[in-house]
Design a protein around this motif. Structure first.
Motif, PDB file in Angstrom:
ATOM      1  N   GLN A   1       0.862  -1.188   0.000  1.00 21.50           N
ATOM      2  CA  GLN A   1       0.000   0.000   0.000  1.00 21.50           C
ATOM      3  C   GLN A   1       0.893   1.231   0.000  1.00 21.50           C
ATOM      4  OE1 GLN A   1      -3.842  -0.131   2.204  1.00 21.50           O
ATOM      5  NE2 GLN A   1      -2.984   1.545   3.379  1.00 21.50           N
ATOM      6  N   SER A   2       0.421   2.293  -0.632  1.00 24.23           N
ATOM      7  CA  SER A   2       1.225   3.519  -0.660  1.00 24.23           C
ATOM      8  C   SER A   2       0.341   4.732  -0.865  1.00 24.23           C
ATOM      9  CB  SER A   2       2.278   3.455  -1.780  1.00 24.23           C
ATOM     10  OG  SER A   2       1.657   3.392  -3.052  1.00 24.23           O
ATOM     11  N   GLN A   3       0.836   5.862  -0.366  1.00 25.69           N
ATOM     12  CA  GLN A   3       0.303   7.179  -0.651  1.00 25.69           C
ATOM     13  C   GLN A   3       1.493   7.983  -1.127  1.00 25.69           C
ATOM     14  OE1 GLN A   3      -1.318   8.254   3.171  1.00 25.69           O
ATOM     15  NE2 GLN A   3      -3.253   7.203   2.796  1.00 25.69           N
ATOM     16  N   GLN A   4       1.489   8.367  -2.392  1.00 22.69           N
ATOM     17  CA  GLN A   4       2.698   8.966  -2.948  1.00 22.69           C
ATOM     18  C   GLN A   4       2.398  10.069  -3.949  1.00 22.69           C
ATOM     19  OE1 GLN A   4       4.883   6.204  -5.677  1.00 22.69           O
ATOM     20  NE2 GLN A   4       3.431   4.656  -4.992  1.00 22.69           N
ATOM     21  N   THR A   5       3.265  11.058  -3.925  1.00 25.69           N
ATOM     22  CA  THR A   5       3.273  12.146  -4.899  1.00 25.69           C
ATOM     23  C   THR A   5       4.594  12.031  -5.648  1.00 25.69           C
ATOM     24  OG1 THR A   5       1.949  13.558  -3.455  1.00 25.69           O
ATOM     25  CG2 THR A   5       3.183  14.647  -5.212  1.00 25.69           C
ATOM     26  N   PRO A   6       4.577  11.560  -6.875  1.00 28.06           N
ATOM     27  CA  PRO A   6       5.844  11.287  -7.567  1.00 28.06           C
ATOM     28  C   PRO A   6       6.512  12.491  -8.199  1.00 28.06           C
ATOM     29  CG  PRO A   6       4.001  10.603  -8.930  1.00 28.06           C
ATOM     30  CD  PRO A   6       3.415  11.080  -7.631  1.00 28.06           C
ATOM     31  N   GLY A   7       5.761  13.589  -8.354  1.00 30.96           N
ATOM     32  CA  GLY A   7       6.363  14.736  -9.021  1.00 30.96           C
ATOM     33  C   GLY A   7       5.705  16.030  -8.594  1.00 30.96           C
ATOM     34  N   GLY A   8       4.945  16.627  -9.488  1.00 34.66           N
ATOM     35  CA  GLY A   8       4.314  17.907  -9.197  1.00 34.66           C
ATOM     36  C   GLY A   8       3.148  17.804  -8.238  1.00 34.66           C
ATOM     37  N   GLU A   9       2.640  18.951  -7.820  1.00 38.07           N
ATOM     38  CA  GLU A   9       1.556  18.998  -6.849  1.00 38.07           C
ATOM     39  C   GLU A   9       0.249  18.459  -7.410  1.00 38.07           C
ATOM     40  OE1 GLU A   9       1.462  23.090  -5.841  1.00 38.07           O
ATOM     41  OE2 GLU A   9       3.249  22.999  -4.565  1.00 38.07           O
ATOM     42  N   ASN A  10       0.126  18.383  -8.725  1.00 37.72           N
ATOM     43  CA  ASN A  10      -1.125  17.960  -9.345  1.00 37.72           C
ATOM     44  C   ASN A  10      -1.174  16.468  -9.625  1.00 37.72           C
ATOM     45  OD1 ASN A  10      -1.783  20.664  -9.362  1.00 37.72           O
ATOM     46  ND2 ASN A  10      -1.207  20.979 -11.495  1.00 37.72           N
ATOM     47  N   LEU A  11      -0.333  15.699  -8.973  1.00 39.59           N
ATOM     48  CA  LEU A  11      -0.259  14.270  -9.268  1.00 39.59           C
ATOM     49  C   LEU A  11      -0.016  13.497  -7.978  1.00 39.59           C
ATOM     50  CD1 LEU A  11      -0.471  12.721 -11.952  1.00 39.59           C
ATOM     51  CD2 LEU A  11       2.023  12.680 -12.035  1.00 39.59           C
ATOM     52  N   SER A  12      -1.053  12.836  -7.464  1.00 42.03           N
ATOM     53  CA  SER A  12      -0.903  12.023  -6.260  1.00 42.03           C
ATOM     54  C   SER A  12      -1.640  10.706  -6.448  1.00 42.03           C
ATOM     55  CB  SER A  12      -1.426  12.760  -5.029  1.00 42.03           C
ATOM     56  OG  SER A  12      -2.826  12.964  -5.121  1.00 42.03           O
ATOM     57  N   PHE A  13      -1.123   9.652  -5.799  1.00 49.30           N
ATOM     58  CA  PHE A  13      -1.666   8.314  -5.962  1.00 49.30           C
ATOM     59  C   PHE A  13      -1.835   7.631  -4.613  1.00 49.30           C
ATOM     60  CE2 PHE A  13       0.672   9.329  -9.791  1.00 49.30           C
ATOM     61  CZ  PHE A  13      -0.140   8.863 -10.815  1.00 49.30           C
ATOM     62  N   ASP A  14      -2.965   6.956  -4.454  1.00 47.28           N
ATOM     63  CA  ASP A  14      -3.156   5.980  -3.380  1.00 47.28           C
ATOM     64  C   ASP A  14      -3.276   4.626  -4.071  1.00 47.28           C
ATOM     65  OD1 ASP A  14      -3.262   8.132  -1.725  1.00 47.28           O
ATOM     66  OD2 ASP A  14      -5.366   7.931  -1.191  1.00 47.28           O
ATOM     67  N   ILE A  15      -2.401   3.696  -3.722  1.00 47.59           N
ATOM     68  CA  ILE A  15      -2.368   2.393  -4.393  1.00 47.59           C
ATOM     69  C   ILE A  15      -2.382   1.282  -3.354  1.00 47.59           C
ATOM     70  CG2 ILE A  15      -1.040   0.864  -5.904  1.00 47.59           C
ATOM     71  CD1 ILE A  15       0.183   3.344  -7.199  1.00 47.59           C
ATOM     72  N   THR A  16      -3.220   0.281  -3.581  1.00 52.58           N
ATOM     73  CA  THR A  16      -3.213  -0.939  -2.783  1.00 52.58           C
ATOM     74  C   THR A  16      -2.974  -2.115  -3.713  1.00 52.58           C
ATOM     75  OG1 THR A  16      -4.763  -0.032  -1.154  1.00 52.58           O
ATOM     76  CG2 THR A  16      -4.511  -2.432  -1.218  1.00 52.58           C
ATOM     77  N   LEU A  17      -1.922  -2.870  -3.459  1.00 50.14           N
ATOM     78  CA  LEU A  17      -1.614  -4.046  -4.279  1.00 50.14           C
ATOM     79  C   LEU A  17      -2.479  -5.201  -3.776  1.00 50.14           C
ATOM     80  CD1 LEU A  17       0.090  -5.497  -6.432  1.00 50.14           C
ATOM     81  CD2 LEU A  17       1.817  -5.882  -4.661  1.00 50.14           C
ATOM     82  N   LEU A  18      -3.470  -5.577  -4.568  1.00 51.22           N
ATOM     83  CA  LEU A  18      -4.395  -6.634  -4.179  1.00 51.22           C
ATOM     84  C   LEU A  18      -3.836  -8.016  -4.453  1.00 51.22           C
ATOM     85  CD1 LEU A  18      -7.626  -4.981  -5.655  1.00 51.22           C
ATOM     86  CD2 LEU A  18      -6.924  -5.013  -3.234  1.00 51.22           C
TER      87      LEU A  18
END
Length: 215
Positions: free
Chosen positions: A193-210
């Motif tokens: 699981q992750s909460q990450q912003t990989p670059g600019g402020e307009n790009l964020s991801f919440d990911i759960t590996l099922l």
């Protein structure tokens, strides 16, 4: 290894066995389901593909299956054909979004490459390039990792003991900073699981590996 998730849609055009019907139901739910998609553990297990929950920029949570697994990178393809590329659980490139992460360098030194050896205070420097409101941006990012309290996650019906790592990222010469959080499987080292912003402020991801990709 190449996966072709769109083949599942062919099941809609033919008589179904009970197993096939389960796959069709899963695909239909992924494409047509409620605001936040919820897939049962049985449906996740029935699909022969690795899968994730994905939330982009705080929006709707969607269910995405793996499109390609090649050269250590996983390429997750959404229904609208956007692509999110991950490596060691970190988003390293996107395609087809309003704004996109273009490149992350020095990935071989990413501490997430071997989370079971990750230690408090570990650091990592890389160059990022992305678009922000359509404009190209680039900069040098420096990360420092801090271990938080371990957590037990319930993912697809399984209890998974995880180490929790907070990554503080600072963009050199820019003054901007943000925090990413990664939950890594204590047994396998996979980022579950992750909460990450990989670059600019307009790009964020919440990911759960099922369901992880088969090695």
């Amino acid at each position: 290894m190449r996966y072709i998730p769109l083949l599942l849609l062919c099941l809609l055009l033919q008589a179904c066995t009970q197993t096939q019907k389960g796959l069709v139901d899963t695909v239909s739910l992924a494409l047509l389901g409620p605001e936040d998609v919820q897939i049962s553990s049985a449906q996740i297990e029935a699909l022969p593909y690795a899968s994730i929950y994905l939330r982009l920029n705080g929006g709707q949570r969607i269910f995405v299956v793996l499109g390609f697994d090649e050269e250590g990178q996983q390429k997750w393809i959404t229904q609208d054909r956007s692509v999110v590329v991950t490596q060691h659980g970190r988003v390293v490139k996107t395609l087809g979004l309003r704004d996109n992460l273009k490149e992350v360098t020095n990935l071989q030194q990413d501490p997430l490459a071997d989370p079971r050896r990750l230690t408090d205070g570990a650091s990592w420097t890389r160059t990022l390039s992305w678009t922000e409101n359509g404009h190209f941006r680039a900069g040098t990012a420096v990360s420092h990792f801090t271990r938080l309290e371990d957590r037990m996650l319930d993912i697809a019906g399984s209890k998974i003991a995880c180490q929790v790592w907070q990554e503080k990222v600072e963009l050199a010469g820019d003054g901007r900073s943000w925090t990413n959080t990664f939950w890594t499987d204590a047994a396998t080292g996979l980022v579950r699981q992750s909460q990450q912003t990989p670059g600019g402020e307009n790009l964020s991801f919440d990911i759960t590996l099922l369901k992880p990709a088969k090695s």
